[in-house]
Design a protein around this motif. Sequence first.
Motif, PDB file in Angstrom:
ATOM      1  N   GLY A  45       0.815  -1.216   0.000  1.00 47.25           N
ATOM      2  CA  GLY A  45       0.000   0.000   0.000  1.00 47.25           C
ATOM      3  C   GLY A  45       0.849   1.267   0.000  1.00 47.25           C
ATOM      4  N   SER A  46       1.989   1.219   0.662  1.00 49.37           N
ATOM      5  CA  SER A  46       2.891   2.376   0.674  1.00 49.37           C
ATOM      6  C   SER A  46       3.487   2.612  -0.710  1.00 49.37           C
ATOM      7  N   LEU A  47       3.806   1.527  -1.409  1.00 52.79           N
ATOM      8  CA  LEU A  47       4.305   1.658  -2.779  1.00 52.79           C
ATOM      9  C   LEU A  47       3.213   2.224  -3.690  1.00 52.79           C
ATOM     10  N   THR A  48       1.977   1.753  -3.530  1.00 50.42           N
ATOM     11  CA  THR A  48       0.866   2.252  -4.330  1.00 50.42           C
ATOM     12  C   THR A  48       0.664   3.753  -4.115  1.00 50.42           C
ATOM     13  N   ARG A  49       0.696   4.192  -2.838  1.00 46.65           N
ATOM     14  CA  ARG A  49       0.562   5.615  -2.525  1.00 46.65           C
ATOM     15  C   ARG A  49       1.703   6.401  -3.141  1.00 46.65           C
ATOM     16  N   HIS A  50       2.929   5.885  -3.050  1.00 48.93           N
ATOM     17  CA  HIS A  50       4.102   6.544  -3.620  1.00 48.93           C
ATOM     18  C   HIS A  50       3.941   6.730  -5.133  1.00 48.93           C
ATOM     19  N   LEU A  51       3.498   5.691  -5.816  1.00 40.25           N
ATOM     20  CA  LEU A  51       3.336   5.768  -7.271  1.00 40.25           C
ATOM     21  C   LEU A  51       2.214   6.717  -7.670  1.00 40.25           C
ATOM     22  N   ARG A  52       1.140   6.732  -6.891  1.00 41.59           N
ATOM     23  CA  ARG A  52      -0.022   7.550  -7.233  1.00 41.59           C
ATOM     24  C   ARG A  52       0.189   9.040  -6.932  1.00 41.59           C
ATOM     25  N   TYR A  53       0.837   9.355  -5.809  1.00 38.00           N
ATOM     26  CA  TYR A  53       0.891  10.746  -5.360  1.00 38.00           C
ATOM     27  C   TYR A  53       2.278  11.377  -5.328  1.00 38.00           C
ATOM     28  N   PRO A  59       4.257  18.938  -7.778  1.00 36.87           N
ATOM     29  CA  PRO A  59       3.628  19.288  -6.500  1.00 36.87           C
ATOM     30  C   PRO A  59       2.150  19.632  -6.695  1.00 36.87           C
ATOM     31  N   ARG A  60       1.316  19.081  -5.834  1.00 36.83           N
ATOM     32  CA  ARG A  60      -0.131  19.194  -5.995  1.00 36.83           C
ATOM     33  C   ARG A  60      -0.750  20.295  -5.135  1.00 36.83           C
ATOM     34  N   PHE A  61      -0.093  20.671  -4.036  1.00 33.77           N
ATOM     35  CA  PHE A  61      -0.672  21.606  -3.082  1.00 33.77           C
ATOM     36  C   PHE A  61       0.111  22.911  -3.079  1.00 33.77           C
ATOM     37  N   LYS A  62      -0.612  24.052  -2.975  1.00 30.43           N
ATOM     38  CA  LYS A  62      -0.017  25.375  -3.110  1.00 30.43           C
ATOM     39  C   LYS A  62      -0.361  26.243  -1.908  1.00 30.43           C
ATOM     40  N   CYS A  63       0.567  27.107  -1.545  1.00 29.29           N
ATOM     41  CA  CYS A  63       0.358  28.100  -0.502  1.00 29.29           C
ATOM     42  C   CYS A  63      -0.618  29.161  -1.021  1.00 29.29           C
ATOM     43  N   SER A  70       4.045  22.002  -2.829  1.00 31.42           N
ATOM     44  CA  SER A  70       4.582  20.769  -2.254  1.00 31.42           C
ATOM     45  C   SER A  70       3.683  19.605  -2.636  1.00 31.42           C
ATOM     46  N   ARG A  71       4.220  18.416  -2.504  1.00 32.32           N
ATOM     47  CA  ARG A  71       3.427  17.202  -2.743  1.00 32.32           C
ATOM     48  C   ARG A  71       2.587  16.840  -1.529  1.00 32.32           C
ATOM     49  N   TRP A  72       2.888  17.453  -0.367  1.00 35.48           N
ATOM     50  CA  TRP A  72       2.238  17.093   0.886  1.00 35.48           C
ATOM     51  C   TRP A  72       1.582  18.313   1.517  1.00 35.48           C
ATOM     52  N   THR A  73       0.338  18.154   1.976  1.00 28.39           N
ATOM     53  CA  THR A  73      -0.373  19.251   2.627  1.00 28.39           C
ATOM     54  C   THR A  73       0.331  19.681   3.903  1.00 28.39           C
ATOM     55  N   SER A  74       0.904  18.749   4.626  1.00 33.02           N
ATOM     56  CA  SER A  74       1.569  19.095   5.885  1.00 33.02           C
ATOM     57  C   SER A  74       2.724  20.069   5.660  1.00 33.02           C
ATOM     58  N   VAL A  89      -4.335  29.652   7.833  1.00 34.15           N
ATOM     59  CA  VAL A  89      -3.577  28.422   7.589  1.00 34.15           C
ATOM     60  C   VAL A  89      -4.438  27.453   6.784  1.00 34.15           C
ATOM     61  N   ARG A  90      -4.142  27.369   5.497  1.00 36.30           N
ATOM     62  CA  ARG A  90      -4.842  26.449   4.594  1.00 36.30           C
ATOM     63  C   ARG A  90      -3.935  26.207   3.390  1.00 36.30           C
ATOM     64  N   CYS A  91      -4.327  25.274   2.559  1.00 39.52           N
ATOM     65  CA  CYS A  91      -3.580  25.039   1.317  1.00 39.52           C
ATOM     66  C   CYS A  91      -4.567  24.847   0.188  1.00 39.52           C
ATOM     67  N   ILE A  92      -4.092  25.081  -1.015  1.00 38.70           N
ATOM     68  CA  ILE A  92      -4.940  24.990  -2.206  1.00 38.70           C
ATOM     69  C   ILE A  92      -4.544  23.736  -2.979  1.00 38.70           C
ATOM     70  N   ASP A  93      -5.525  22.891  -3.284  1.00 36.18           N
ATOM     71  CA  ASP A  93      -5.284  21.695  -4.082  1.00 36.18           C
ATOM     72  C   ASP A  93      -5.387  22.083  -5.556  1.00 36.18           C
ATOM     73  N   ILE A  94      -4.233  22.113  -6.232  1.00 39.84           N
ATOM     74  CA  ILE A  94      -4.237  22.505  -7.650  1.00 39.84           C
ATOM     75  C   ILE A  94      -4.381  21.284  -8.550  1.00 39.84           C
ATOM     76  N   GLY A  95      -4.558  20.113  -7.966  1.00 38.64           N
ATOM     77  CA  GLY A  95      -4.807  18.906  -8.731  1.00 38.64           C
ATOM     78  C   GLY A  95      -3.584  18.321  -9.383  1.00 38.64           C
ATOM     79  N   LYS A  96      -3.770  17.181  -9.985  1.00 37.15           N
ATOM     80  CA  LYS A  96      -2.678  16.511 -10.690  1.00 37.15           C
ATOM     81  C   LYS A  96      -2.415  17.188 -12.009  1.00 37.15           C
ATOM     82  N   HIS A  97      -1.173  17.135 -12.437  1.00 32.43           N
ATOM     83  CA  HIS A  97      -0.802  17.710 -13.727  1.00 32.43           C
ATOM     84  C   HIS A  97      -0.599  16.607 -14.725  1.00 32.43           C
TER      85      HIS A  97
END
Length: 97
Positions: A45-53, A59-63, A70-74, A89-97
Motif C-alpha cells: 500500500g505504501s508503494l501504491t501511494r508513492h506511485l499515485r501521489y 507538487p499538488r498543493f499550493k500556498c 509541495s506534494r504534501w499538505t503538511s 492556515v490552509r492550502c490549495i489543491d491545484i490537482g494533478k498535472h
Amino acid sequence: MFVLIVVLFSGGYYFPGVCTNPYFVVPTKRFLCPNYCGSSFTHRGSLTRHLRYECQQNPRFKCPCCEFRSRWTSDVYKHVRKKHQGCLVRCIDIGKH
C-alpha cells in the motif's frame, strides 16, 4: 575495526549487539519502486501511494499567499505557519498535472 553481524529472520533482519531485545526485527523493504527512483517500501500500500501521489508527480498543493508548492499538505501548512503568520492556515489543491 567495526564488524556488524546480521542474522536473517523471516520478514526482517536482527542486528545482534546493536539491540538488546532479541525479538526486535527490522522489516525488509521488499517493494521497490518500478520507476528506479530509489524508494523501497515494507508494505504494498505504501508503494501504491508513492506511485499515485509522489513519484514523478508535480507538487499538488499550493500556498494561498505565495507560489510555494509541495506534494504534501503538511509541508504547506508548516510553510504558511512559519512564513505567513497573519495568513489563514490552509492550502490549495491545484490537482494533478
